[in-house]
Design a protein around this motif. Structure first.
Motif, short mmCIF file in Angstrom:
data_model
loop_
_atom_site.label_atom_id
_atom_site.label_comp_id
_atom_site.label_asym_id
_atom_site.label_seq_id
_atom_site.Cartn_x
_atom_site.Cartn_y
_atom_site.Cartn_z
N THR A 57 33.90 -69.50 -31.93
CA THR A 57 33.77 -69.13 -33.34
C THR A 57 34.20 -70.25 -34.28
N ARG A 58 34.44 -71.44 -33.73
CA ARG A 58 34.92 -72.55 -34.56
C ARG A 58 34.11 -73.83 -34.35
N LEU A 59 32.80 -73.66 -34.26
CA LEU A 59 31.94 -74.82 -34.03
C LEU A 59 31.84 -75.71 -35.28
N ASP A 60 31.97 -75.13 -36.46
CA ASP A 60 31.97 -75.94 -37.68
C ASP A 60 33.18 -76.87 -37.70
N GLU A 61 34.33 -76.31 -37.29
CA GLU A 61 35.55 -77.12 -37.25
C GLU A 61 35.45 -78.19 -36.17
N LEU A 62 34.79 -77.87 -35.06
CA LEU A 62 34.59 -78.87 -34.01
C LEU A 62 33.75 -80.02 -34.53
N GLN A 63 32.71 -79.68 -35.24
CA GLN A 63 31.83 -80.70 -35.80
C GLN A 63 32.58 -81.61 -36.78
N ALA A 64 33.57 -81.05 -37.48
CA ALA A 64 34.31 -81.80 -38.49
C ALA A 64 35.36 -82.74 -37.89
N MET A 65 35.66 -82.59 -36.62
CA MET A 65 36.69 -83.41 -35.99
C MET A 65 36.28 -84.87 -35.90
N GLU A 66 37.29 -85.74 -35.91
CA GLU A 66 37.04 -87.16 -35.65
C GLU A 66 36.64 -87.33 -34.19
N LYS A 67 35.87 -88.38 -33.91
CA LYS A 67 35.48 -88.66 -32.54
C LYS A 67 36.71 -89.04 -31.72
N GLY A 68 36.68 -88.67 -30.44
CA GLY A 68 37.80 -88.99 -29.58
C GLY A 68 37.91 -88.03 -28.42
N SER A 69 38.92 -88.23 -27.59
CA SER A 69 39.07 -87.42 -26.38
C SER A 69 39.29 -85.95 -26.67
N LEU A 70 40.05 -85.64 -27.73
CA LEU A 70 40.32 -84.24 -28.05
C LEU A 70 39.02 -83.49 -28.33
N LYS A 71 38.12 -84.13 -29.04
CA LYS A 71 36.83 -83.52 -29.33
C LYS A 71 35.94 -83.50 -28.09
N ASN A 72 35.97 -84.58 -27.34
CA ASN A 72 35.12 -84.69 -26.15
C ASN A 72 35.48 -83.65 -25.09
N TYR A 73 36.75 -83.35 -24.96
CA TYR A 73 37.21 -82.43 -23.92
C TYR A 73 37.29 -80.97 -24.40
N ALA A 74 36.90 -80.71 -25.63
CA ALA A 74 37.05 -79.38 -26.21
C ALA A 74 36.37 -78.30 -25.36
N GLU A 75 35.14 -78.55 -24.94
CA GLU A 75 34.41 -77.54 -24.17
C GLU A 75 35.01 -77.34 -22.79
N SER A 76 35.45 -78.42 -22.17
CA SER A 76 36.07 -78.32 -20.84
C SER A 76 37.35 -77.50 -20.90
N ILE A 77 38.15 -77.73 -21.92
CA ILE A 77 39.40 -76.98 -22.10
C ILE A 77 39.10 -75.51 -22.34
N ASP A 78 38.13 -75.24 -23.18
CA ASP A 78 37.72 -73.87 -23.48
C ASP A 78 37.27 -73.15 -22.21
N GLN A 79 36.50 -73.82 -21.39
CA GLN A 79 36.00 -73.22 -20.15
C GLN A 79 37.13 -72.91 -19.18
N LYS A 80 38.07 -73.84 -19.04
CA LYS A 80 39.18 -73.64 -18.12
C LYS A 80 40.04 -72.45 -18.53
N LEU A 81 40.24 -72.28 -19.82
CA LEU A 81 41.01 -71.14 -20.32
C LEU A 81 40.25 -69.84 -20.13
N ASN A 82 38.97 -69.86 -20.42
CA ASN A 82 38.17 -68.63 -20.38
C ASN A 82 37.80 -68.22 -18.96
N GLN A 83 37.81 -69.17 -18.04
CA GLN A 83 37.43 -68.86 -16.66
C GLN A 83 38.63 -68.69 -15.73
N ALA A 84 39.80 -68.62 -16.31
CA ALA A 84 41.00 -68.41 -15.51
C ALA A 84 40.91 -67.09 -14.75
N ARG A 85 41.52 -67.05 -13.60
CA ARG A 85 41.47 -65.84 -12.77
C ARG A 85 42.18 -64.67 -13.45
N TYR A 86 43.34 -64.95 -14.03
CA TYR A 86 44.15 -63.89 -14.62
C TYR A 86 43.98 -63.86 -16.14
#
Length: 323
Positions: free
Chosen positions: A163-192
């Motif tokens: 729900t925060r894709l506009d804010e993602l687009q507004a971020m400066e380029k860098g690792s935090l932005k590049n890894y955003a989707e991977s981090i989101d997936q790891k949190l959302n796909q956790a077993r528990y």
């Protein structure tokens, strides 16, 4: 709308003399208000949350988009679902207001927690207040562990990436932005997964006069997620960077100790060691996920500190090594 509120209250309470006592709080960006009403016949107070979409949306940081508008409206629908379907499942250890009425016209009528002794509000958390907050969070997570959360947000918290894709687009380029989707997936796909409050800050906790109990309010962003998302957000609201660095181990121990006791209290069968290991490993990702939101929404925000950045560095090192 005020007359409509009074009409509904008078019917449900069966008191024609009900009146509005005060406005407790205006809702964010002009979407309504929370008010206290009084029934002379019952000698009882009621809290009414009234949602009305403004004709012109005003946001203090300029995020006046249709996406933002729709997210807010949906959040109020989610909150109504929580009070209608889930609130009765909460006990004294994860206390919430009793639901009097959920109305289709955007009205939510709740018991007045002040009348029940929960009159203390904390702007800054002392050690006892913080532990009570952690205990409430842990019991809430235990109560709803592995719950499907039907009718709530599929992913809880107000900052989650979907729900925060506009804010993602507004971020400066860098690792935090590049890894955003991977981090989101790891949190959302956790077993528990459990239900997370989604906005677990001191302002949303009402402390009892006895100094031992508290209740929580504001369930607009409740939904599925890993428990450490609530924990990281709550701790970030209570402590500065230095305090977090110094007290991290003790705070995590406090949370997991309460969580284990709560799981036994609710008789939730779970592989405890597996759960604790997974959520401990996801704790830095929870911090980094919120960091990602702030970096796009308000890059100069005071909550962006060296502790938050240190959590991101841990995550960055792991994700880079696993490329």
């Amino acid at each position: 709308m005020p007359e409509e509120v009074l009409s509904v209250l008078r019917d449900i309470i069966e008191d024609r003399d009900v009146y509005k006592l005060e406005t407790v709080q205006r809702l964010w960006s002009g979407y309504g208000e929370i008010a206290r009403y009084y029934s002379p016949k019952k000698d009882k107070h009621f809290i009414v949350k009234q949602v009305t979409a403004p004709e012109k949306v005003s946001h203090p940081r300029g995020w006046n988009t249709q996406v933002s508008h729709e997210r807010k409206l949906h959040s109020y629908q989610v909150e109504q679902s929580f009070y209608q379907e889930y609130a009765t499942l909460c006990d004294r250890f994860c206390r919430v207001p009793d639901t009097i009425l959920v109305a289709e016209n955007g009205l939510l009528i709740l018991e007045d927690l002040d009348e029940c002794g929960f009159v203390v509000r904390r702007e800054n958390g002392d050690s006892r207040s913080v532990e009570l907050g952690i205990r409430w969070i842990a019991y809430f997570h235990a109560r709803f562990l592995l719950h499907a959360g039907q009718g709530l947000w599929p992913v809880g918290t107000y900052w989650h990436l979907g729900t925060r894709l506009d804010e993602l687009q507004a971020m400066e380029k860098g690792s935090l932005k590049n890894y955003a989707e991977s981090i989101d997936q790891k949190l959302n796909q956790a077993r528990y997964q459990t239900l997370v409050h989604g906005d677990a800050k001191l302002a949303n906790f009402c402390f009892h006069l006895n100094g031992e109990d508290l209740a929580a309010v504001d369930f607009q962003y409740v939904g599925r997620g890993v428990g450490v998302k609530d924990l990281a957000y709550f701790l970030g609201c209570c402590f500065n960077s230095g305090e977090l660095m110094e007290r991290e181990a003790d705070l995590l121990d406090c949370y997991f100790n309460h969580l284990q006791i709560a799981l036994n209290h609710y008789q939730i069968p779970v592989d405890w060691e597996s759960l604790k290991l997974e959520w401990t490993e996801l704790y830095p990702l929870a911090w980094t996920d919120f960091y990602r939101f702030l970096a796009g929404w308000s890059p100069g925000h005071y909550k962006i500190n060296s502790y938050m950045h240190s959590q991101f560095e841990k995550v960055e090192a792991v994700l880079t090594a696993n490329k």
